[in-house]
Design a protein around this motif. Structure first.
Motif, short mmCIF file in Angstrom:
data_model
loop_
_atom_site.label_atom_id
_atom_site.label_comp_id
_atom_site.label_asym_id
_atom_site.label_seq_id
_atom_site.Cartn_x
_atom_site.Cartn_y
_atom_site.Cartn_z
N TYR A 134 43.54 59.12 103.83
CA TYR A 134 43.06 60.14 104.75
C TYR A 134 43.93 59.99 105.99
O TYR A 134 43.97 58.93 106.61
N ASN A 135 44.67 61.05 106.34
CA ASN A 135 45.61 60.91 107.45
C ASN A 135 45.02 61.38 108.78
O ASN A 135 43.89 61.85 108.84
N GLN A 139 43.49 65.21 106.53
CA GLN A 139 43.86 65.65 105.18
C GLN A 139 43.81 64.46 104.23
O GLN A 139 44.28 63.38 104.55
N ASN A 141 45.08 62.79 100.79
CA ASN A 141 46.24 62.88 99.91
C ASN A 141 46.21 61.78 98.87
O ASN A 141 45.63 60.72 99.09
N CYS A 157 43.72 65.86 92.37
CA CYS A 157 44.26 67.04 93.05
C CYS A 157 44.08 68.32 92.26
O CYS A 157 44.25 69.41 92.82
N SER A 160 46.72 71.52 92.40
CA SER A 160 47.51 71.61 93.62
C SER A 160 48.91 71.04 93.36
O SER A 160 49.13 70.29 92.43
N TYR A 171 53.43 63.15 96.21
CA TYR A 171 52.10 63.22 96.79
C TYR A 171 51.53 64.62 96.66
O TYR A 171 52.25 65.60 96.51
N CYS A 172 50.20 64.67 96.67
CA CYS A 172 49.50 65.95 96.59
C CYS A 172 48.32 65.91 97.53
O CYS A 172 47.85 64.86 97.93
N VAL A 173 47.83 67.09 97.86
CA VAL A 173 46.70 67.22 98.76
C VAL A 173 45.43 67.32 97.92
O VAL A 173 45.35 68.13 96.99
N LYS A 175 41.71 68.42 97.48
CA LYS A 175 40.83 69.45 98.04
C LYS A 175 39.43 68.92 98.23
O LYS A 175 38.94 68.12 97.55
#
Length: 175
Positions: A134-135, A139, A141, A157, A160, A171-173, A175
């Motif tokens: 968690y950045n 977000q 990731n 993910c 995505s 890397y992916c985000v 949701k």
């Protein structure tokens, strides 16, 4: 008195299976096991990644609640109401069976933080070379270090997209 019925085959009264028949059965079982085991390992790793995501989200929500109540983020895990139950490594890190979780406060401010779940034993298996974080901008990731370790990230993910970072990590985000 009672007789046990056993079917007779040509060539002998009580003939059993031949060595060839037994070898064919063992071979078929071996092939099925060889194809099923990797799929089983992937399914187990996907479920572990989902568990890590749930623990990380709980940790992030606990940090956000602490920030709302106190006007700043917690400087250690001990200040939080909800933390994963595991071995305490230091004031910002807890190690569970499959993942280690830690928080990092953004430098020079009390408002931002980062929370990370790193897969334990990352050097022992290619599929384990990933982590979830968690950045600072809010977000979530998933970062994979190899093509094989994209499997648990893809489970988190969904459809995505994946990006390739400057360091070569995918890397992916979430949701």
């Amino acid at each position: 008195m009672y007789e046990i019925y056993q079917k007779s085959f040509v060539g002998g009264e009580n003939a059993g299976f031949t060595l060839i028949e037994l070898l064919v059965v063992v071979l078929i079982i071996g092939i099925l096991a060889a194809t099923a085991l990797p799929q089983y390992e992937k399914a187990v790793e996907k479920s572990r990644s989902v568990e890590a995501l749930a623990n990380l989200r709980n940790l992030v929500q606990s940090m956000q609640l602490y920030k709302m109540a106190n006007g700043q983020v917690a400087q250690s895990l001990e200040e939080l109401d909800v933390i994963p139950n595991g071995e305490k490594i230091d004031e910002k890190t807890i190690r569970l069976k499959n993942f280690s979780y830690y928080i990092k406060v953004q430098p020079n401010t009390q408002e931002g933080f980062e929370a990370v779940a790193i897969r334990n034993g990352a050097d022992s298996s290619a599929i384990r070379n990933y982590y979830i974080y968690y950045n600072y901008i809010g977000q979530m990731n998933c970062v994979s270090k190899s093509e094989e370790s994209k499997i648990p990230c893809m489970a988190l993910c969904g459809n995505s997209w994946f990006l390739v970072g400057e360091n070569g990590f995918n890397y992916c985000v979430i949701k």
